[in-house]
Scaffold this active site. Structure first.
Site, PDB file in Angstrom:
ATOM      1  N   GLN A 240     -21.700  13.996  22.401  1.00 18.99           N
ATOM      2  CA  GLN A 240     -21.080  13.856  23.734  1.00 18.99           C
ATOM      3  C   GLN A 240     -22.069  14.188  24.843  1.00 18.99           C
ATOM      4  O   GLN A 240     -22.166  13.486  25.837  1.00 18.99           O
ATOM      5  CB  GLN A 240     -19.898  14.818  23.863  1.00 18.99           C
ATOM      6  CG  GLN A 240     -18.676  14.416  23.083  1.00 18.99           C
ATOM      7  CD  GLN A 240     -17.571  15.454  23.280  1.00 18.99           C
ATOM      8  OE1 GLN A 240     -17.315  15.907  24.386  1.00 18.99           O
ATOM      9  NE2 GLN A 240     -16.941  15.847  22.205  1.00 18.99           N
ATOM     10  N   CYS A 436     -57.602  -5.323   0.351  1.00 20.60           N
ATOM     11  CA  CYS A 436     -58.625  -5.038   1.353  1.00 20.60           C
ATOM     12  C   CYS A 436     -59.710  -4.114   0.779  1.00 20.60           C
ATOM     13  O   CYS A 436     -60.611  -4.583   0.106  1.00 20.60           O
ATOM     14  CB  CYS A 436     -57.985  -4.493   2.618  1.00 20.60           C
ATOM     15  SG  CYS A 436     -58.989  -4.805   4.067  1.00 20.60           S
ATOM     16  N   HIS A 567     -54.034  -8.441   3.777  1.00 20.48           N
ATOM     17  CA  HIS A 567     -52.969  -7.498   3.428  1.00 20.48           C
ATOM     18  C   HIS A 567     -51.685  -8.243   3.068  1.00 20.48           C
ATOM     19  O   HIS A 567     -50.892  -8.565   3.960  1.00 20.48           O
ATOM     20  CB  HIS A 567     -52.694  -6.557   4.606  1.00 20.48           C
ATOM     21  CG  HIS A 567     -53.780  -5.560   4.827  1.00 20.48           C
ATOM     22  ND1 HIS A 567     -53.770  -4.314   4.254  1.00 20.48           N
ATOM     23  CD2 HIS A 567     -54.928  -5.636   5.536  1.00 20.48           C
ATOM     24  CE1 HIS A 567     -54.861  -3.659   4.610  1.00 20.48           C
ATOM     25  NE2 HIS A 567     -55.577  -4.439   5.395  1.00 20.48           N
ATOM     26  N   GLU A 569     -49.025  -7.155   1.795  1.00 18.72           N
ATOM     27  CA  GLU A 569     -47.799  -6.372   2.058  1.00 18.72           C
ATOM     28  C   GLU A 569     -47.259  -6.627   3.465  1.00 18.72           C
ATOM     29  O   GLU A 569     -46.086  -6.388   3.727  1.00 18.72           O
ATOM     30  CB  GLU A 569     -48.068  -4.870   1.838  1.00 18.72           C
ATOM     31  CG  GLU A 569     -48.871  -4.152   2.911  1.00 18.72           C
ATOM     32  CD  GLU A 569     -50.383  -4.351   2.812  1.00 18.72           C
ATOM     33  OE1 GLU A 569     -50.826  -5.280   2.099  1.00 18.72           O
ATOM     34  OE2 GLU A 569     -51.127  -3.586   3.464  1.00 18.72           O
TER      35      GLU A 569
HETATM   36  N1  GLN Z   1     -62.785  -0.183   5.351  1.00 20.39           N
HETATM   37  C1  GLN Z   1     -62.761  -1.532   4.897  1.00 20.39           C
HETATM   38  C2  GLN Z   1     -63.197  -2.519   5.971  1.00 20.39           C
HETATM   39  O1  GLN Z   1     -63.189  -2.228   7.128  1.00 20.39           O
HETATM   40  C3  GLN Z   1     -61.407  -1.888   4.384  1.00 20.39           C
HETATM   41  C4  GLN Z   1     -60.381  -1.976   5.456  1.00 20.39           C
HETATM   42  C5  GLN Z   1     -58.995  -2.001   4.915  1.00 20.39           C
HETATM   43  O2  GLN Z   1     -58.781  -1.713   3.747  1.00 20.39           O
HETATM   44  N2  GLN Z   1     -58.039  -2.321   5.746  1.00 20.39           N
HETATM   45  O3  GLN Z   1     -63.551  -3.626   5.666  1.00 20.39           O
END
Ligand code: GLN
Length: 637
Positions: A240, A436, A567, A569
């Site tokens: 509230q 990566c 990436h 994900e």
């Molecule tokens: N450090 C690595 C690069 O800059 C990997 C980067 C990451 O995994 N996002 O290429």
């Protein structure tokens, strides 16, 4: 005779002069509310979600779920997160404090909040969907220097608030899918009502609602119902007071959403309705659910979406056929979330930020999407690799893990341990997904252990290493035109036919995919031919430049060993899980239970298990014309 506006106001007999000192007024107007050209009043509606009592209530989940319900009805929606902090973007935020840094297709670095919208709405966002106080102040100060305010004194109100309204209206005009107009803009204000740093957003929203007129803006107060253990009952007072604070800022909420651990009782709902002038049917219990993906269904069942339609007069924009189809697809997914799982697997993730799981939140979500579709129960094990070495790696990951992910990362800590992990999964046939930095670790491991280049490393960690198989390429920096900054955002990846990558991504044979990148280092082209000849297959690369983007091992030597410089994900969505995660989870299911692979139950698993012998023996695919690495070129196969 014309009056001199600068003349002293007429002296008042008996006036001490106190009022006179304020009497000189030079301003022409206190009103500053720029409207973008072509803006159509009444065309766009706004839903503003404001938090009270405390932050961390899941405003983003609430707002994105509601936006999804409206999108499912065929309306175009545009979300925006308005942050109170002064950082211009999230690129420099520490994942320890702030969760992972996420990259949008246009290269904008943002925190996890925006991802929730991308996932729920299955809609790509860009920099216009995220704003910080820092960005707004920077714009205002730049405008001021450019003379944009014509000698006025630049103030929080009306100039900063005017800038906020301008941003929102621009977003309404072009923030819908594909850059089209949005029927509804969903505005999530960071923090809590009463915070200094977001108060100008709240004032701007009040003004916006006033200017746009009735049925233009719906204010939702997301509040929290406490249930102290010593009392054992829900108490509404904090809620509230929080709502009163919002009303004190001139905003009467239309809807109150009560976060709570358990369903909010009728008494509490009645009290809140009474003290905040909101009808009972517009006070909703938003108690904890088993999964965030069941929130849209719960809102729908309670009629929250229909109240929004009434408040904003949107019924005639609804497409019932579209809604029926979208709801059907979503409830299929929600049912799978609730259903008992057929398979049980354990996935290890090597993580530097093992103490803060949010640093890898998108990876967990991507696993969840894939595992839901493949009916797998996943136990995630976090592996701190800073003390992993040759003597303990087998114990640490050889036992009980059905798959391993080496995720992205920066900095050297734990990197040698990650390379050990890659070696272990490669030699033991444990399914592997490198992301990566995990891609780079796989290249280094292969160079050291298969090519025998013991001095192989990344120049990120050892600038003078003997074999810089991962390097920062000056040539690429020129190509990308980013001058020393990271390679960020969505880029094309050309797939190699007859590879695991092609199997995963391109059942329809379209060989170009678009993925999200955030990196500075990459595979050095001078070593690519050698690595390829030794069996490390670069199955995805930049369409024109010698930038390796996916690597893999042949099916004959490893059931599932794949890594990407991008990436995956970041683009996994509940209804469109990412192929590399689908492949990983499928391979892990078979690793845990080889029988599942012999007779895949249901077609979903079969789709993601590459038939044995489907890929030919690896051949070198990249011809390097200059081995210095600075002018390497490729000949597309
Ligand atoms: N450090 C690595 C690069 O800059 C990997 C980067 C990451 O995994 N996002 O290429």
């Amino acid at each position: 005779m014309p009056q001199n506006p600068h003349a002293d106001p007429p002296a008042d007999p008996g006036d001490s002069g106190f009022l006179r000192q304020f009497g000189r007024s030079e301003e022409t107007t206190e009103f500053h509310s720029p409207i973008p050209e072509g803006y159509e009043g009444g065309r766009h509606k706004y839903v503003a979600i404001l938090g009270t009592v405390m932050s961390g209530l899941g405003k983003g989940i609430f707002s994105s779920s509601l936006a999804k319900l409206l999108k499912d009805k065929g309306l175009s929606v545009a979300p925006i997160k308005m942050e109170g902090y002064l950082n211009i973007d999230s690129g420099t935020l520490n994942p320890y404090r702030h969760g992972e840094v996420f990259v949008l297709a246009d290269g904008t670095e943002c925190d996890m909040d925006l991802v929730t919208y991308e996932r729920m709405l299955d809609q790509d966002l860009d920099r216009s969907n995220f704003v910080t106080s820092g960005q707004i102040y920077a714009d205002i100060l730049r405008l001021e220097r450019e003379g944009g305010f014509l000698g006025q004194d630049v103030q929080m109100i009306p100039h900063v608030t005017g800038q906020v309204k301008l941003l929102l209206r621009k977003l309404a005009m072009s923030g819908g899918p594909g850059g089209g107009p949005a029927d509804v803009v969903f505005i999530e204000v960071g923090g809590t009502v009463g915070d200094y740093e977001n108060s100008f957003y709240i004032e701007a929203l009040r003004e916006l609602a006033f200017e746009e007129g009735v049925q233009s803006t719906c204010f939702v107060a997301l509040t929290y119902i406490i249930e102290p253990a010593i009392l054992g009952e829900q108490k509404s007072k904090a809620a509230q007071l929080g709502i009163k604070r919002l009303m004190g800022a001139g905003i009467q909420p239309h809807i109150i959403a009560c976060r709570a651990h358990r369903p909010v009782t009728t008494t509490v709902i009645q009290k809140i309705a009474m003290y905040s002038n909101v009808p009972i049917k517009r006070v909703f219990s938003m108690h904890d659910r088993e999964s965030i993906y069941t929130v849209p269904e719960a809102m729908w069942a309670e009629g929250l979406d229909r109240e929004i339609l009434s408040i904003l007069d949107l019924y005639d924009r609804v497409d019932p056929v579209h809604e029926e189809r979208a709801r059907h697809r979503w409830s299929g997914f929600a049912e799978r979330i609730r259903a008992a799982r057929r398979h049980r697997i354990t996935i290890g993730i090597t993580g530097k930020y093992t103490a803060v799981r949010d640093a890898y939140a998108s990876i967990e979500r991507a696993i969840e999407h894939a595992a839901t579709h493949l009916s797998a129960d996943v136990d995630v094990k976090w592996l701190d690799t800073s003390d992993v070495d040759a003597s303990n790696v087998a114990d640490r990951i050889g036992q009980g893990l059905h798959a391993v992910i080496v995720p992205g990362g920066f900095g050297e800590r734990g990197f040698e341990g990650k390379i050990r992990c890659v070696e272990c999964v490669r030699t033991r046939g444990i399914p592997y997904l490198g992301i990566c930095l995990g891609f780079q670790a796989a290249v280094i491991e292969y160079a050291r252990n298969i090519l025998g280049l013991t001095g192989a490393n990344s120049t990120e960690f050892d600038a003078d290493c003997e074999h810089p198989v991962i390097a920062e390429l000056p040539e690429q920096k020129k190509i990308e035109g980013l001058g020393g900054t990271m390679r960020l955002g969505a880029r094309d990846v050309l797939l190699e036919p007859d590879t695991l990558a092609a199997f995963l991504f391109a059942p329809d044979r379209s060989m170009t995919i678009r993925q999200r990148f955030r990196h500075r280092w990459e595979a050095e082209p001078a070593y690519v031919e050698q690595l390829s000849a030794a069996g490390l297959r670069f199955s995805g690369r930049h369409p024109e430049q010698p930038i390796m983007q996916i690597l893999e091992l042949d099916k004959k030597v490893h059931p599932y060993f794949v890594a990407s410089q991008f990436h995956p994900e970041m683009t996994s969505r509940p209804l469109r899980p990412h192929p590399m995660f689908m492949g990983l989870v499928a391979a892990a299911i078979v690793r845990a239970n080889p029988d599942a692979g012999r007779k895949p139950v249901g077609s979903d698993l079969a789709r993601w298990l590459r038939p044995a012998g489907a890929s030919p023996a690896p051949e070198p695919q990249i011809r390097i014309t200059n081995t210095t690495g600075t002018t390497g070129t490729t000949t597309p196969a």
